[in-house]
Design an enzyme around this catalytic site. Structure first.
Site: not given
Lengths: 307, 108
Positions: B32, B35
């Site tokens: 991700c 993230c």
């Protein structure tokens, strides 16, 4: 004041990083301000297939990282900060950020765009509980489930195709009866048995207690309403420019994009815009890269003209 | 400088729920990108709020139980616990200033 540079670039996507690379190679003292991760929107793309030089495609995150490395190699300085405002009235421009103020002779605004929200009931309330704007981030939470993708452009179809890795069924809900997405993506989506289409259909609301359960839909031609049980909904209905802090400072189009000429000049001397954020951009990586080069070359000309 | 500690399914209760201070958990996964973008911001906050707020990160790929228990279906999600209960949920990439507002209002 604050630190002063010859050039400040706002935004570290393909446009900003290209401008930064050109500026650094021209030995302009340059600061690039980025609020998140250098690379911009493309870091969420699973695979970029239409950027020349990578015949097998390249992940968006890797491409962004390579662009950053290339710009840094020539000495580009990058600061992590969120821009809160700019002052462009004098010869010396000021960029105000959450981490302090910076001054510069010229400014390139390459802050890009971010996903648009639909603005339907339930969208904000169920964000992170089944409503998502990032298929590559959240697809894995929907293994063997039925989910919907809202939209009909390249991002929507790329998302739908990617999500078939996890979901048992992906239903693409699109307000028209034809897709805006590139033909090759349409072919892939039509040939993927897990993907179904609901045409001429708009999302009216998202329902669920703590988790997405149901979508309320309406056919725009017949006005007939229907519902669809899904556990997730990925919204990909286009991009809006990150120009919220520029109202009244620069000329913006009705949609909020920065108006420029073919030299990437805004109406304010020494202030340029490049990439998705400028009016008329086709919102491609390759066009953003081109804009970034044009803006940097013209910013250098401007800086040397006022010395 | 304090860094967010790695929390897993087996240590979640002890580290987060039984923490004596408020505790911020960063749910993330290696695939991700946002993230990765928020991680350095959370690290800076962990230094600035050392002693007042605990910081941890949960890899949802390796620790599905904790993610499921709190209904995490989008990452990055930051969950701020106080007295063992989730008080604030912050989804997606946010600026440091925005996150500080949430942390400060929890402390006051």
């Amino acid at each position: 004041m604050d630190d002063s540079y010859q050039l400040i670039i706002i935004g570290g996507g393909p446009a900003g990083l290209t401008a930064g690379m050109y500026a650094a190679r021209s030995r302009l003292s340059t600061l690039l301000v980025e609020r998140g991760l250098p690379g911009g929107q493309i870091v969420n793309a699973e695979l970029v297939e239409n950027y020349p030089g990578f015949p097998e495609g390249i992940s968006g995150a890797e491409l962004g990282s390579l662009m950053e490395q290339q710009a840094r190699r020539y000495g580009l300085e990058i600061a992590m900060a969120e821009v809160e405002g700019v002052d462009v009235t004098g010869e010396q421009k000021t960029v105000r950020t959450g981490e302090g103020h910076y001054g510069a002779t010229a400014l390139i605004i390459a802050g890009g765009s971010e996903y648009s929200k639909l603005g339907v009931p339930g969208e904000d309330e169920l964000r992170g509980r089944g409503v998502s704007y990032c298929a590559t981030c959240d697809g894995a939470f929907f293994r063997d489930q039925t989910i919907a993708v809202i939209g009909g452009g390249n991002v929507a179809l790329n998302d739908a195709i990617f999500l078939t890795r996890f979901a048992s069924k992906v239903i693409v809900v699109h307000r028209r009866n034809e897709l805006r997405a590139t033909k090759i993506l349409q072919e892939r989506a039509f040939n993927q048995p897990k993907i179904e289409f609901l045409w001429d259909t708009v999302l009216k609301s998202i329902e669920g207690e703590g988790q997405v359960k149901l979508l309320r839909l309406q056919n725009v031609k017949t006005s007939v309403e229907s519902s669809l049980e899904v556990s997730g909904v990925f919204i990909a209905v286009g991009l809006k420019p990150n120009t919220g802090y520029l109202g009244g400072v620069l000329a913006l189009s009705p949609e909020g994009f920065i108006v420029v000429n073919e030299q990437m000049e805004t109406g304010v001397p020494g202030v340029f815009a490049a990439g998705d954020i400028r009016c008329g951009s086709p919102q491609q990586i390759s066009s953003a890269v081109g804009d970034g080069a044009v803006a940097a070359i013209n910013a250098e000309k401007y800086i040397s003209s006022i010395l | 400088m304090a860094e967010p500690q790695h929390v897993d399914d087996s240590s979640f209760n002890q580290v987060v729920i039984e923490a004596e201070t408020p505790f911020l958990v960063d749910f993330w996964a290696p695939w991700c990108s946002p993230c990765r973008a928020i991680a350095p911001i959370v690290e800076e906050l962990a230094g600035e709020y050392e002693g007042k707020i605990g910081f941890g990160k949960v890899n949802v790929d390796e620790n599905p139980k904790s993610a499921t228990e709190y209904g995490i279906r989008s990452i990055p999600t930051l969950l701020l616990f106080k007295d063992g209960k989730p008080m604030t949920q912050i989804v997606g990439l946010r600026s440091k200033a925005d996150l500080k507002k949430h942390l400060d209002s929890t402390l006051n």
